[in-house]
Design an enzyme around this catalytic site. Structure first.
Site, PDB file in Angstrom:
ATOM      1  N   HIS A 104       0.814  -1.215   0.000  1.00  8.26           N
ATOM      2  CA  HIS A 104       0.000   0.000   0.000  1.00  8.26           C
ATOM      3  C   HIS A 104       0.853   1.274   0.000  1.00  8.26           C
ATOM      4  CE1 HIS A 104       0.982   0.911   4.198  1.00  8.26           C
ATOM      5  NE2 HIS A 104       0.835  -0.387   4.438  1.00  8.26           N
TER       6      HIS A 104
ATOM      7  N   GLU B  88      -2.407  -7.056   7.528  1.00  7.45           N
ATOM      8  CA  GLU B  88      -1.083  -7.041   8.136  1.00  7.45           C
ATOM      9  C   GLU B  88      -1.042  -7.941   9.363  1.00  7.45           C
ATOM     10  OE1 GLU B  88       1.956  -7.078   8.040  1.00  7.45           O
ATOM     11  OE2 GLU B  88       2.530  -4.975   7.712  1.00  7.45           O
TER      12      GLU B  88
END
Length: 207
Positions: free
Chosen positions: A12, A85
């Site tokens: 990202h 994550e």
């Protein structure tokens, strides 16, 4: 078209916590203005690779990054919570300096006392990639949009690197990507931490 599948692992764009070097984990942090600009630029580049399937973490920083590629390519973005994550437990929100001070023994090896086990992250990342590949046509390109630590664990698992040696792969910068391509029953790393489109490879004798 080659019948060999490829998987592009894309991190990202930048967030305010990235700038502050804070452990994000699964805390749902937005992209900052630079992160949006990074994702828009990278999305336009990656769209020229004609992705077949795009699967992203549902955390906003990854989902919004994937959205730029989805709009540029016309390919709908799918979401998979398994691409989140690594859960950081009590470490989330602390800076690297604070973690080193509070957990001096654990911080060097990222052994989070109440966090997610590294092997569990690798397992769920590999499972998410396999689900994406099952929907990717032969010879197609699967794009996985996720997070720095999770991506390295996923790539390591794809390459057969033991979890304890995952640091053999260097980190992924914000909005950079790595590409794996299947060769027989194995995967090999074609690019790592890239920010530009690959140049054609002149095959050597051992290719």
């Amino acid at each position: 078209m080659s019948e060999t599948p490829r998987v592009l692992f894309w991190r990202h764009g930048r967030t305010a916590w990235n700038v502050e070097k804070r452990f994000q984990g699964q805390t749902d942090i937005d992209l900052d203005p630079v992160g949006h600009a990074q994702a828009e630029r990278a999305g336009r580049l990656l769209a020229t690779l004609n992705p077949d399937v795009i699967v992203a973490s549902d955390l906003k920083r990854a989902a919004d990054t994937a959205g730029y590629l989805g709009r540029a390519s016309g390919v709908p973005v799918e979401y998979d919570k398994a691409l989140r994550e690594r859960f950081g437990g009590s470490w989330e929100g602390f800076t690297a300096a604070q973690l080193a001070e509070r957990w001096p023994a654990e911080h060097p090896t990222m052994s989070i006392p109440d966090g997610e086990d590294v092997a569990e992250v690798g397992d769920r990342m590999r499972a998410a990639v396999d689900r994406g590949l099952a929907r990717t046509p032969a010879g197609g390109l699967l794009v996985i949009v996720s997070h720095g630590a999770a991506l390295r664990m996923g790539i390591s698992r794809m390459l057969g690197i033991p979890d304890e040696r995952r640091e053999i792969l260097g980190p992924l910068s914000n909005c950079c990507w790595s590409v794996l391509q299947a060769r027989g029953d194995a995967w090999r790393l074609m690019e790592h931490n890239a920010a530009s489109l690959p140049e054609p490879v002149v095959l050597s004798d051992d290719a």
